[in-house]
Structure formats: structure tokens, C-alpha cells
Enzyme design. Structure first.
Site, PDB file in Angstrom:
ATOM      1  CE  LYS A 278       4.980  27.015  27.701  1.00  0.00           C
ATOM      2  NZ  LYS A 278       4.235  26.932  28.957  1.00  0.00           N
ATOM      3  CD  GLU A 363      -6.075  30.898  39.720  1.00  0.00           C
ATOM      4  OE1 GLU A 363      -7.033  31.056  38.920  1.00  0.00           O
ATOM      5  OE2 GLU A 363      -4.889  30.839  39.335  1.00  0.00           O
ATOM      6  NE  ARG A 391      -8.652  36.034  37.708  1.00  0.00           N
ATOM      7  CZ  ARG A 391      -8.228  35.648  36.513  1.00  0.00           C
ATOM      8  NH1 ARG A 391      -8.265  34.384  36.179  1.00  0.00           N
ATOM      9  NH2 ARG A 391      -7.798  36.524  35.656  1.00  0.00           N
TER      10      ARG A 391
HETATM   11  C1  TPP Z   1      -5.078  33.499  37.160  1.00  0.00           C
HETATM   12  C2  TPP Z   1      -3.705  32.983  36.887  1.00  0.00           C
HETATM   13  N1  TPP Z   1      -3.310  31.823  37.431  1.00  0.00           N
HETATM   14  C3  TPP Z   1      -2.068  31.338  37.200  1.00  0.00           C
HETATM   15  C4  TPP Z   1      -1.201  32.019  36.405  1.00  0.00           C
HETATM   16  C5  TPP Z   1       0.219  31.537  36.207  1.00  0.00           C
HETATM   17  N2  TPP Z   1       0.474  31.160  34.816  1.00  0.00           N
HETATM   18  C6  TPP Z   1       1.136  31.976  33.976  1.00  0.00           C
HETATM   19  S1  TPP Z   1       1.307  31.320  32.469  1.00  0.00           S
HETATM   20  C7  TPP Z   1       0.500  29.936  32.901  1.00  0.00           C
HETATM   21  C8  TPP Z   1       0.303  28.839  31.902  1.00  0.00           C
HETATM   22  C9  TPP Z   1      -0.478  29.310  30.759  1.00  0.00           C
HETATM   23  O1  TPP Z   1      -0.630  28.267  29.855  1.00  0.00           O
HETATM   24  P1  TPP Z   1      -1.106  28.589  28.382  1.00  0.00           P
HETATM   25  O2  TPP Z   1      -2.220  29.545  28.429  1.00  0.00           O
HETATM   26  O3  TPP Z   1      -1.352  27.298  27.708  1.00  0.00           O
HETATM   27  O4  TPP Z   1       0.125  29.340  27.750  1.00  0.00           O
HETATM   28  P2  TPP Z   1       1.555  28.732  27.344  1.00  0.00           P
HETATM   29  O5  TPP Z   1       2.524  29.155  28.414  1.00  0.00           O
HETATM   30  O6  TPP Z   1       1.441  27.263  27.229  1.00  0.00           O
HETATM   31  O7  TPP Z   1       1.882  29.377  26.058  1.00  0.00           O
HETATM   32  C10 TPP Z   1       0.115  29.978  34.244  1.00  0.00           C
HETATM   33  C11 TPP Z   1      -0.568  28.903  34.961  1.00  0.00           C
HETATM   34  C12 TPP Z   1      -1.649  33.233  35.862  1.00  0.00           C
HETATM   35  N3  TPP Z   1      -0.845  33.988  35.102  1.00  0.00           N
HETATM   36  N4  TPP Z   1      -2.888  33.677  36.109  1.00  0.00           N
END
Ligand code: TPP
Length: 619
Positions: A278, A363, A391
Site C-alpha cells: 500500500k 458486518e 449487510r
Molecule cells: C461491506 C464493506 N465494509 C467496509 C467497507 C470499508 N472499506 C473500504 S476499503 C476497506 C479495506 C479493504 O481492504 P483490502 O480489500 O485489503 O484493500 P486495500 O485497501 O488494502 O487495497 C474497507 C474496510 C466497505 N467498502 N464495504
């Protein structure tokens, strides 16, 4: 002379470049992403981490004929830039501008609209099986992060996909981070896959593939199996029926491109494990990917500035309340589905680590987990954005409400959220919560009430949700103690005549301003459920017309609750229901968005004058 990047207006332009030109293009793309986000704000760390992966996918696959499905979609800026939207990046997340997420109506390259996580494998499988049924020769690629991979839905999709005869590739973009550090057993497992030299070996597999005359796949496959065999006999993903390849370096185009080219020749479900970092390429974001996950505007040369202390946000008020209540009541436990920072739990985790649970992007699990804790006498507080609680609707009804368990739901981001747009708006919680028996729902009008109503909610013996918006409130002083407000009681805030405004939540303040001009009564209802029926009855009897006001969908919302109650009591008054219209609100500046729907003081006044013109004209 145009830079390489300026020559790319479609991935077909990219595919005309030689392999040797790609590292320079990646460099320009990364610089563009950084510059662009620093000017508009938006997601940064995740986008810097997917520059090479995006390039490689568009280079190898015939997009948009081949489908690229991004999970969450917060990492699609490089994708947008390469697919004809470079110049429009300056409008990102603003009204009328590009969305911060993929959208089918924005580009044929956005094959699936997203923003909530963990949908990519399901959607991609649907597309792959549609291609099979329709006889289309098409590859479908889902790109999912290790955080998003932790959700049940991703595994439901793997479970289904692994037994299908389809051309589906799942790319796991593993950066060992969610927004905050990734949690859970899957995260540990992925770390294991990376350890023990497999990574290095797999990298050299990629190099071998590059040298090989096309496709010489068998050799590469044997090498890859050898690499895999050094750590675990078969990966979890193979057990699911996928052909597992990796892990490979997601910043090394010489690994990515030959590997993808080879995978493209394969039939059946494929799983490519890619390791990225990241914030890659911008030192500040690499060092602090959490802070740079979703920054506002900043100067790349100076980095993020410490925000000057202003009014505390609702999130901050909640976080402070949680710590204070935890101090007082050892039964309190705090739960977040992967939103430690966004939901204001950083301090709570620091002070009460054994009572803090980040359950991952899960969730549904978060809600049922809370139910289990409550069964045993603990007092769970689920901190969750209104939009993400969608969700867990069945869990809310089936696991919490039917058993009448005392779980507190702290619903952040209730109402419009601004730049994230319709996918993130907390527009429906009033409508979907108020119809659930045993459930109560409070809507504080300001920060002080937020703290007090959280205390009231915590004192109840049944499930209670407290909804509050993103950002700051009216700026009223927040009490230091933990006293609550009376359960299910509203208050008259302004005594006027003829028209009464019944306000649910933070629109109280613009309502007070509008009422001043109209000499109307203003009631701070505070609770959608139970409604303060006594107060409603008195107000209805004393006024010729009523106006309900809420930052939520009008359909099925608090105004509907008022109408139902009036009908039940045979108290018939004309009612004007103000709130969010029956359409999705696009991304933009939150204050502007509210004004556009007539939910600022001027708009509220105008709507009332229009609807009750005759009444207001009488002396
Ligand atoms: C259902 C849901 N819960 C929470 C989120 C908030 N959210 C957006 S990005 C993220 C982290 C995602 O992590 P990853 O898939 O590893 O992607 P990275 O940002 O590390 O590239 C979260 C928790 C979301 N978008 N959707």
C-alpha cells in the site's frame, strides 16, 4: 511532446506499447495518481499499490471485452486513467464529476459497480457463467484485496466458483492491510504462503515464463507446483477447486505480465496471489498507509498536515463516550467490522485492548457475534456505518431483535456522506430499523445529545440504534458526565403557531432557522421509535399542519411513522414530509447536496411556504 501516459486514451493504446516502455508508463501513472489525489482528495494508498497490476491486466487482457471486476473499487484510479478518464480525474468525487468507484454508467470498462466490499468474485462468476451460456469467448477477472477477502461473501463465491467450468481468474491483491492492519486467521494464512522462500522462487518462475517461448506452460506449471510444494501441500484455494498460482511480486511487471499471459491460456477457475505494498512509490504513504488510505487534499512535498482542532466530529464524540462508558461499566465491549479509524475506535483499542474486537470486513458476523456476547451478559456496542449495517439485516432481526438482546448500534455516517456518493449514503436505516419489533432508534440533534442518547441506549434492556451523521454538528458543548436523556421522549424547542416542524436528527438546526421566519413550532423528536406519542398528540391538536424532517429516505422513514401514528389516533392533520427523495443521491459536497434536496434552512422554509401557503397567509 506528449508523455507516454498522455498517449493512452484507451487500453488498446496501451496494448500497442512495447514491453520495454511499460516501466516508464508505470512511473508516469503513479506520479499522475499521486498528483491527482493530492488535488482532489480520495483514496491514495490502495491506488499507489495497484499501478503495475492495473497496467498488466489491461495489457494482457482484451478489456473491455474481457471483464475486469474490481472489489470495493477504491483502487481503480489507475484503471480510470488508462480507460479514457485521465483528464476528468480533476473532477473526482465532486458533483457531476467522476465517481471514486467503478460505475457501469461511467465507462464500458467499469464492468460492475461497487464500493461495498467482497462482491467481485460473485459478480465475476456471474459474468463468466453468462459468457459460457451465451457462447462468448471471454475472460473474467476479479481483483480482490486481502481485507475484502475476509468477508463471508467472498468465500460463498469461491465455494460456488470452484466447482464451475468457467474462465474465471481471481487475483488476490495481498498487501497485508485492510484500511487498518488486516486481522484474522486468513491474514495469518496468507502470511504463511508468503514465507519460507516461496515468494522468491515464485518470482523466478515469472522470469522463467518470460524467457519461455510461448507458452511452454507445462514447464512453468511444474516449476510453480514445485514452488508451492515447498511450503504447503495444497493451498486453501486449491481445496476450493482453484488452480493457485503465486505469490508473485505485484510491482514487478516482468513477473506479472508473463504470469497473466500464461494464465490466460488456462481453462477453469484460476487464483493468482499477488503481493503489493500500500502506498508504493510515495514514501509517506508507504510509511503510514492508514493515514493515506483516504486523505483530503494535501501537498505531496509536505505530506498530510495535523488538522487544527475544531469542533469535534460525531465520530469523535462517540469514541470518547465509548471509552468513558467502558471505564464505568466493565461489561462493555466494542466491535468494529474493519473500521477502527472511521468509527472512532482507535483510542478505545489502545485503552481497552481486551474488550476491542475488529472482526474484519464481516458486518453479518459482527452483529451475530454481538448477539452471542449479549447472551452471556456482556454489553456489546457495534460501531457500524449506516450503509454497512445494510449487510447485516437478517442478523439484526433474527439474531438480535427476535431474542430481544441488549446490543447498542452506533450508526455513524447516517444521512448523506458527500464524496463517497450513493453507495455510502446512510439513507435507509430509519426505514429498515423502525419496522423491526423490539428495536429502538434514536436520532440526536447535536453532539451533546449524541453522547446522552448513547448513554440512554446503553441503559436499555433491548436493542437500540443511535444514528448520527458524518462530520461535525452544531458545535454545542458536550457534557463530561454519562447522564442520559429520557427514553422515547422528545422536546419542544420553539413555540410557534399554526405549523409545527417535527424534526428527527441534526436537521433541527436548519429547521429552527426556517421556523423563525415562519413563526412555526419546532419539536426535537429525538426518537423515531418509540415515537413520543403523547407529545405528538399534543402538537397535532395545537397546530393546523405538521412538517416532518429527517436526513433519510422519506419513504418508510420517520415522517411515515408520524403519519401512521396520527392515523392510528384518528388525528388527521395535513403533513408535509421532508427528507431524502426516492432516488440515489450522487457524490458531491454534503451541504450542497442537502441544499439541492431542499434540506437547508432556505429550502425547508420554501417547501413549507409552498405547501401551506393558504394557512400561512391567514393572520
Ligand atoms: C461491506 C464493506 N465494509 C467496509 C467497507 C470499508 N472499506 C473500504 S476499503 C476497506 C479495506 C479493504 O481492504 P483490502 O480489500 O485489503 O484493500 P486495500 O485497501 O488494502 O487495497 C474497507 C474496510 C466497505 N467498502 N464495504
Amino acid at each position: 511532446m506528449d508523455t507516454l501516459l498522455q498517449q493512452i486514451n484507451d487500453p488498446s493504446d496501451l496494448r500497442r506499447l512495447s514491453r520495454a516502455q511499460l516501466p516508464e508508463l508505470a512511473r508516469q501513472l503513479r506520479a499522475f495518481v499521486l498528483h491527482s489525489v493530492s488535488r482532489t482528495g480520495g483514496h491514495l494508498s490502495s491506488n499507489l499499490g495497484t499501478v503495475e497490476l492495473t497496467l498488466a491486466l489491461h495489457y494482457v487482457f482484451n478489456t473491455p471485452h474481457d471483464r475486469l471486476v474490481w472489489d470495493v473499487g477504491h483502487q481503480t484510479y489507475a484503471h480510470k486513467i488508462l480507460t479514457g478518464r485521465r483528464e476528468r480525474m480533476a473532477s473526482l468525487r465532486q458533483w457531476g464529476g467522476l465517481s471514486g468507484f467503478p460505475r457501469r454508467d461511467e465507462s464500458p470498462h467499469d464492468s460492475f459497480g461497487t464500493a461495498h466490499s467482497s462482491t467481485s468474485i460473485s459478480a465475476a462468476l456471474g459474468m463468466a457463467l453468462a459468457a459460457r451460456q451465451l457462447g462468448h469467448d471471454r475472460r473474467v477477472v476479479a481483483v480482490i484485496g486481502d481485507g475484502a477477502m475476509s468477508a463471508g461473501m467472498a468465500f460463498e463465491a469461491l465455494n460456488n466458483a470452484g466447482v464451475q467450468d468457467c474462465n474465471l481468474l481471481v487475483v488476490l491483491n495481498d498487501n497485508d492491510m485492510s484500511i487498518s492492519p488486516a486481522v484474522g486467521a486468513l491474514n495469518r494464512y496468507l502470511a504463511q504462503l508468503m514465507s519460507g522462500g516461496v515468494y522468491a522462487t515464485a518470482k523466478s518462475v515469472g522470469k522463467q515464463m518470460l524467457k519461455a517461448a510461448p507458452p511452454l506452460f507445462e514447464l512453468a506449471k511444474r516449476l510453480e507446483e514445485h514452488a508451492k510444494g515447498m511450503v504447503v501441500p495444497a493451498t486453501l484455494f486449491e481445496k476450493f477447486g482453484f488452480n493457485y498460482i503465486g505469490p508473485i511480486d505485484g510491482h514487478d511487471l516482468d513477473s506479472l505480465i508473463p504470469t497473466l499471459e500464461n494464465i490466460k491460456q488456462l481453462k477453469g477457475p484460476q487464483f493468482l496471489h499477488v503481493i503489493t505494498r500500500k502506498g508504493q512509490g510515495y514514501q509517506r504513504a508507504e510509511a503510514d498507509p492508514v493515514a493515506y488510505h483516504g486523505p483530503g487534499k494535501f501537498d505531496p512535498a509536505e505530506g498530510l498536515k495535523q488538522a487544527s482542532p475544531g469542533k469535534p466530529s460525531f465520530t469523535h464524540v462517540f469514541g470518547q463516550w465509548l471509552c468513558d462508558m467502558a471505564e464505568q461499566d466493565p461489561r462493555l465491549v466494542g466491535i468494529t467490522p474493519a473500521m477502527r479509524e472511521g468509527s472512532g475506535l482507535v483510542e478505545f483499542e489502545r485503552r481497552f485492548p481486551s474488550r476491542y474486537y475488529d472482526v474484519g470486513i464481516a458486518e453479518q458476523h459482527a452483529v451475530t457475534f454481538a448477539a452471542g456476547l449479549a447472551c452471556e451478559g456482556l454489553k456489546p456496542v457495534v460501531a457500524i456505518y449506516s450503509t454497512f449495517l445494510q449487510r447485516a439485516y437478517d442478523q439484526l432481526i433474527h439474531d438480535v431483535a427476535i431474542q430481544n438482546l441488549p446490543v447498542v448500534f452506533a450508526l455513524d455516517r447516517a444521512g448523506l456522506v458527500g464524496a463517497d456518493g450513493a453507495t455510502h449514503a446512510g439513507a435507509y436505516d430509519i426505514a429498515f430499523l423502525r419496522c423491526i419489533p423490539n428495536m429502538s432508534l434514536a436520532c440526536p440533534a447535536d453532539e451533546a445529545e449524541c453522547r446522552m442518547l448513547l448513554s440512554t441506549a446503553f441503559a436499555q434492556d433491548h436493542p437500540v440504534a443511535v444514528r448520527y451523521p458524518r462530520g461535525v454538528g452544531a458545535g454545542v458543548p458536550v457534557p463530561a458526565d454519562l447522564r442520559g436523556l429520557p427514553f422515547a421522549k422528545g422536546e419542544v424547542r420553539r413555540q410557534g403557531r399554526r405549523v409545527a416542524l417535527l424534526v428527527f436528527g441534526t436537521l433541527l438546526y436548519p429547521a429552527l432557522a426556517a421556523a423563525q421566519a415562519l413563526d412555526a413550532t419546532v419539536v426535537n423528536m429525538r426518537w423515531v421509535k418509540p415515537l413520543d406519542l403523547e407529545l405528538l398528540q399534543t402538537i397535532a391538536q395545537d397546530h393546523a399542519a405538521l412538517v416532518t424532517l429527517e436526513e433519510g429516505a422519506v419513504m418508510g422513514g420517520a415522517g411515515s411513522a408520524v403519519l401512521e401514528a396520527l392515523q392510528a389516533q384518528a388525528l388527521l392533520r395535513p403533513v408535509l414530509q421532508l427528507g431524502l427523495e426516492d432516488r440515489f443521491t450522487e457524490h458531491g459536497d454534503p451541504a450542497q447536496l442537502l441544499a439541492m434536496q431542499g434540506l437547508d434552512a432556505a429550502g425547508i422554509e420554501a417547501s413549507i411556504r409552498q405547501r401551506f401557503a393558504d394557512l400561512l397567509a391567514t393572520p
